[in-house]
Design a protein around this motif. Structure first.
Motif, PDB file in Angstrom:
ATOM      1  N   ARG A   1       0.842  -1.188   0.000  1.00  0.00           N
ATOM      2  CA  ARG A   1       0.000   0.000   0.000  1.00  0.00           C
ATOM      3  C   ARG A   1       0.878   1.239   0.000  1.00  0.00           C
TER       4      ARG A   1
ATOM      5  N   SER B   1     -14.341   0.719   2.691  1.00  0.00           N
ATOM      6  CA  SER B   1     -13.633   0.236   1.498  1.00  0.00           C
ATOM      7  C   SER B   1     -14.593   0.029   0.343  1.00  0.00           C
TER       8      SER B   1
ATOM      9  N   ARG C   1     -10.431   3.232   1.370  1.00  0.00           N
ATOM     10  CA  ARG C   1      -9.534   2.210   0.823  1.00  0.00           C
ATOM     11  C   ARG C   1     -10.227   1.625  -0.412  1.00  0.00           C
TER      12      ARG C   1
ATOM     13  N   HIS D   1      -9.075  -7.517  10.911  1.00  0.00           N
ATOM     14  CA  HIS D   1      -8.995  -6.865   9.603  1.00  0.00           C
ATOM     15  C   HIS D   1      -8.516  -5.423   9.736  1.00  0.00           C
ATOM     16  N   TRP D   2      -9.232  -4.635  10.539  1.00  0.00           N
ATOM     17  CA  TRP D   2      -8.842  -3.229  10.665  1.00  0.00           C
ATOM     18  C   TRP D   2      -7.567  -3.074  11.479  1.00  0.00           C
TER      19      TRP D   2
ATOM     20  N   GLN E   1      -4.846  -3.692   8.806  1.00  0.00           N
ATOM     21  CA  GLN E   1      -4.811  -2.664   7.777  1.00  0.00           C
ATOM     22  C   GLN E   1      -4.309  -1.330   8.323  1.00  0.00           C
ATOM     23  N   LYS E   2      -4.858  -0.898   9.441  1.00  0.00           N
ATOM     24  CA  LYS E   2      -4.462   0.402   9.977  1.00  0.00           C
ATOM     25  C   LYS E   2      -3.053   0.369  10.571  1.00  0.00           C
TER      26      LYS E   2
ATOM     27  N   LYS F   1      -0.554  -1.288   9.184  1.00  0.00           N
ATOM     28  CA  LYS F   1       0.307  -1.102   8.004  1.00  0.00           C
ATOM     29  C   LYS F   1       0.363   0.361   7.606  1.00  0.00           C
ATOM     30  N   GLU F   2      -0.811   0.984   7.536  1.00  0.00           N
ATOM     31  CA  GLU F   2      -0.861   2.387   7.132  1.00  0.00           C
ATOM     32  C   GLU F   2      -0.098   3.264   8.128  1.00  0.00           C
TER      33      GLU F   2
END
Length: 842
Positions: A3, A43, A69, A343-344, A347-348, A350-351
């Motif tokens: 990402r 998303s 996203r 999941h979140w 994802q968050k 990584k961001e």
């Protein structure tokens, strides 16, 4: 694809094609935009069939404006299309278009996914498409993409309504059909249960069809249509931080599809996109596609405290000192690690890690001393770590993964003081070679074979060799992973990057993809052997079919330098009768035999690609005759027909616009226009009259297929001729000869239905459906359930010469070595020479 930190950064960097592979170095404003995205938990998944089907404007709008996203799921990699920038077709074209999609997503801010479906060429109906694809597997891949990405909203480019079946590309309709089915199946625990070992079920909130005026037939009809059941979205937002409108970003993204010639000029101002509900409930607020979806941090248990911190970071962000936000960002990161929603959480995390890295200007790089290495060999990696902020940091350790090689410097990273190290690595004997993962095993006409389920859907496999950094941020440690790359300086382009690759000790390429023998005479077969390491020696021999002869039996090779090549030549003698087969070079080094070819793809707008493929080349002994010798060829969208004609003994001169005059043209026995020449060559309008006069004076002109859209000339023929969208996609469809006594069917080769056996991908495309009485239709063909199409090959006398128009897909058949296609093609070039012993031109 990892990402990216921010879409806007991508736009600025990737507008410079030569920097397509450079590491990103985001600005403060770009970091701030990425922080805004941290505070949106939602998303969108856009779904269609091919590279170029996606609506880059809508993807950019959701990613940049709404901060969602956003991802594009392309069911295929575009392998069945044509290539306007090079000679790569089929699998290699799929590699290019995969990378072009990734370049587009780096530009518009989206992510990219695929299924295992193979773009086998044009299909007229979803029933045909799904019969060739493995419907169950492709549907499963779409379900998997939904379960992995967890979109709240799905948007289809095409309609799944049965009323549209057969009216557009079968792949297009199939993408919408499968998407609608997957919408229901993704949340069902009884469907594809094997996926649930690693992923949870997921139910999207709603699904839309991204309709457009062209689905209504015209702008006028669309304007008059009832839009009560449509949502409209204005995607024309202007972004002052980068000086671009969303639609200008869309144009930049679309322009990454360079192999398809899809360069676009950006637009400005309001621009409405329309969404028609397919599944779920229509929002009562038609300005909010996310109605009913909680997109705040309160969406997840324990998220409100995180949102409070991150909203304050967003509002208090110091553009002159982004590192001032790091302490609060780390505090939020710690809280995210306690979330139950995996999941979140993932994802968050990584961001957020990437934002923390960017806020400090922390630059981490691992550069190999060479661009490639072989198994069981040593390589050196130069490490650089530099903190470009006042935030206290310490480099605890560096390791090379998966080699388990670690160093622990435990040094402070002071502001703007680089730390540089060298590490030695050793490539394991069993490490996979670098190559697109979906090409490593032989698939079927409709499907790529991928045995590793973790790779299904990914645009690329993760890099094999990576450097891992453990950085202590004032008492809290993060791991950052960087691909090992190769960096060099180009005297024109400056700093350039390539992926660090694992290659075989040796590869072998036969220089000609297809070898055509038009008589009994032997031909030289050249094999280029390339070394993957220094000091290799061994032998090369050919595997070839029975009935052919090859001498010598083998060649001894010895190559001193890594990356150097040695060419050896075999003499191959064909059998007396028509025959087809394959040859494979086999290189023996020690007790190992290597049979792969290495193909390198190097274009400025995409990362450098190495593709390992079985080194198989087709050989054909043709029963063929020809008249005439000197052929003029005017390229259009690009094809390999000139090389194919040279294989059967023609002298082919590729003409540019400066060469085209009546005085020059009269020297040629025939002149050919390459595919879509009247669509792609702006100068054709100026020299077309010379071509027609050449025919009038006794020449032979063959015009190959064009589309009626965006023609550069008023007419494609000096005689009445109207192009249509008629095509025959079944390469095995019956062909009837309407004019068996016509010269092009008799001389110098007698053409029968047998000559249409073994054709590949299709019969032809964009046939005329109206023509003047001067034309003789030669062939009739049709796909199942359709009327006969008689416009595939039209021949007319014009003045003293012959004008030929053909939509037959010779551009596919000749490079594939299809014997009947060669025989018919030489007949077309020989027209008018029956019994006329002209002076042979050379």
């Amino acid at each position: 694809m990892n990402r990216i930190l921010l879409l806007f950064c991508a736009v600025l960097l990737l507008s410079i094609p030569t920097k397509a592979q450079a590491p990103q170095k985001p600005t403060a404003s770009e970091i701030h935009e990425s922080i805004k995205k941290l505070n949106f938990l939602g998303s969108v998944l856009y779904i269609a069939a091919h590279p170029d089907d996606e609506n880059t404007g809508l993807i950019s709008y959701f990613a940049n404006d709404v901060k969602v996203r956003t991802a594009y799921l392309s069911l295929t990699r575009g392998d069945g299309g044509q290539n306007l920038i090079g000679s790569e077709i089929r699998e290699l074209l799929g590699v290019i278009r995969t990378q072009e999609l990734l370049a587009a997503r780096r530009t518009d801010g989206g992510e990219q996914f695929f299924t295992r479906a193979n773009d086998f060429g044009y299909s007229k109906h979803p029933d045909e498409t799904l019969a060739i694809w493995n419907e169950e597997e492709v549907l499963g891949d779409v379900v998997l993409a939904i379960r992995k990405f967890k979109p709240d909203i799905i948007i289809n480019r095409f309609s799944n309504k049965k009323s549209t079946f057969g009216k557009t590309h079968g792949h297009h309709t199939s993408s919408a059909v499968l998407s609608a089915m997957a919408f229901d199946l993704a949340g069902d625990t009884s469907k594809y249960p094997e996926q649930l070992e690693t992923h949870d079920v997921w139910q999207p909130k709603r699904e839309f069809f991204n309709t457009h005026w062209w689905f209504y037939g015209s702008r006028e009809k669309f304007e008059k249509a009832n839009k009560d059941k449509l949502l409209s979205v204005d995607i024309g937002t202007y972004y002052p931080s980068v000086g671009l409108s969303n639609t200008e970003i869309s144009g930049l993204s679309r322009s990454m599809h360079k192999s398809q010639g899809f360069g676009r000029t950006g637009t400005r101002g309001a621009d409405l996109e329309y969404l028609e509900l397919v599944k779920g409930e229509m929002p009562t607020d038609k300005s909010n596609v996310f109605e009913g979806v909680n997109t705040t941090w309160s969406r997840v248990s324990g998220g409100e405290a995180i949102g409070k911190i991150l909203h304050k970071v967003e509002s208090d962000f110091d553009f002159t000192n982004p590192s001032a936000s790091v302490s609060e960002l780390i505090k939020a990161f710690k809280l995210i690690q306690d979330l139950e929603d995996e999941h979140w959480k993932n994802q968050k995390s990584k961001e957020l890690k990437k934002i923390i890295l960017a806020c400090t200007g922390l630059y981490l790089e691992a550069v190999a001393n060479e661009s490639s290495a072989t198994r069981n060999s040593e390589f050196t990696v130069s490490i650089e770590a530099i903190n470009r902020s006042d935030f206290p940091m310490k480099l605890r350790s560096m390791s090379l993964s998966p080699l388990n090689i670690t160093e622990n410097p435990a040094v402070d990273l002071e502001n703007n003081i680089p730390r540089k190290y060298e590490m030695k690595g050793f490539v394991p004997i069993d490490m996979s070679y670098t190559s697109p993962y979906w090409l490593t095993k032989k698939g079927t006409l409709g499907m790529y074979r991928v045995d590793d389920e973790k790779l299904i859907g990914l645009p690329n496999a993760p890099h094999l060799l990576r450097a891992n950094f453990i950085i202590d941020f004032d008492g809290y440690s993060f791991q950052f992973d960087k691909d090992i790359v190769y960096k060099y300086n180009d005297p024109v382009k400056g700093e350039m990057y390539k992926p660090f690759e694992i290659v075989p000790e040796v590869t072998a390429n036969v220089t000609d993809k297809v070898l055509i023998f038009s008589d009994d005479n032997p031909k030289d077969v050249s094999v280029v052997v390339k070394s993957g390491k220094s000091n290799i020696s061994g032998k090369v021999e050919l595997a070839y079919p029975q009935g052919w002869e090859v001498s010598p039996k083998y060649h001894v090779i010895s190559i001193d330098k890594k990356g150097a090549e040695q060419t050896v030549t075999f003499k191959m003698t064909p059998p007396a009768n028509q025959s087809e087969g394959k040859i494979t070079p086999m290189v023996t080094i020690g007790n190992k035999i290597y049979t792969d070819a290495l193909v390198e793809i190097d274009y400025d707008h995409i990362p450098f690609q190495s593709v390992l493929m079985p080194s198989e080349n087709k050989i054909v002994r043709l029963d063929i005759q020809k008249k005439g010798q000197l052929i003029g060829y005017i390229q259009g969208a690009g094809d390999e027909i000139p090389a194919s004609l040279r294989q059967v003994g023609y002298t082919v001169v590729e003409l540019n616009e400066k060469d085209i005059s009546l005085e020059r043209l009269k020297n040629f026995d025939a002149v050919i226009l390459g595919i879509r020449a009247y669509n792609t060559n702006d100068r054709t309008n100026y020299y077309q009259e010379y071509l027609h006069e050449y025919v009038n004076n006794g020449g032979t002109l063959m015009v190959q297929y064009n589309t009626s859209h965006a023609l550069k000339v008023d007419e494609v023929s000096p005689l009445k001729l109207k192009l249509s969208r008629d095509r025959v996609t079944d390469e095995n469809s019956e062909v009837k000869i309407l004019a068996p006594e016509n010269e092009v069917m008799q001389f110098p080769n007698k053409i029968t239905e047998k000559d249409f056996e073994g054709w590949v991908q299709e019969r032809g495309l964009y046939f005329p459906d109206e023509w003047g009485s001067e034309f003789t239709p030669i062939l009739s063909m049709n796909d199942k359930g359709e009327s006969a199409k008689k416009g595939s090959l039209l021949v007319a006398k014009y003045g003293k010469g012959y004008f030929i128009y053909t939509g037959l897909s010779f551009f596919r058949e000749l490079p594939a070595g299809v014997p009947g296609a060669f025989r018919l093609y030489t007949n077309l070039l020989s027209v008018g020479k029956n019994g006329n012993e002209q002076e042979i031109k050379n």
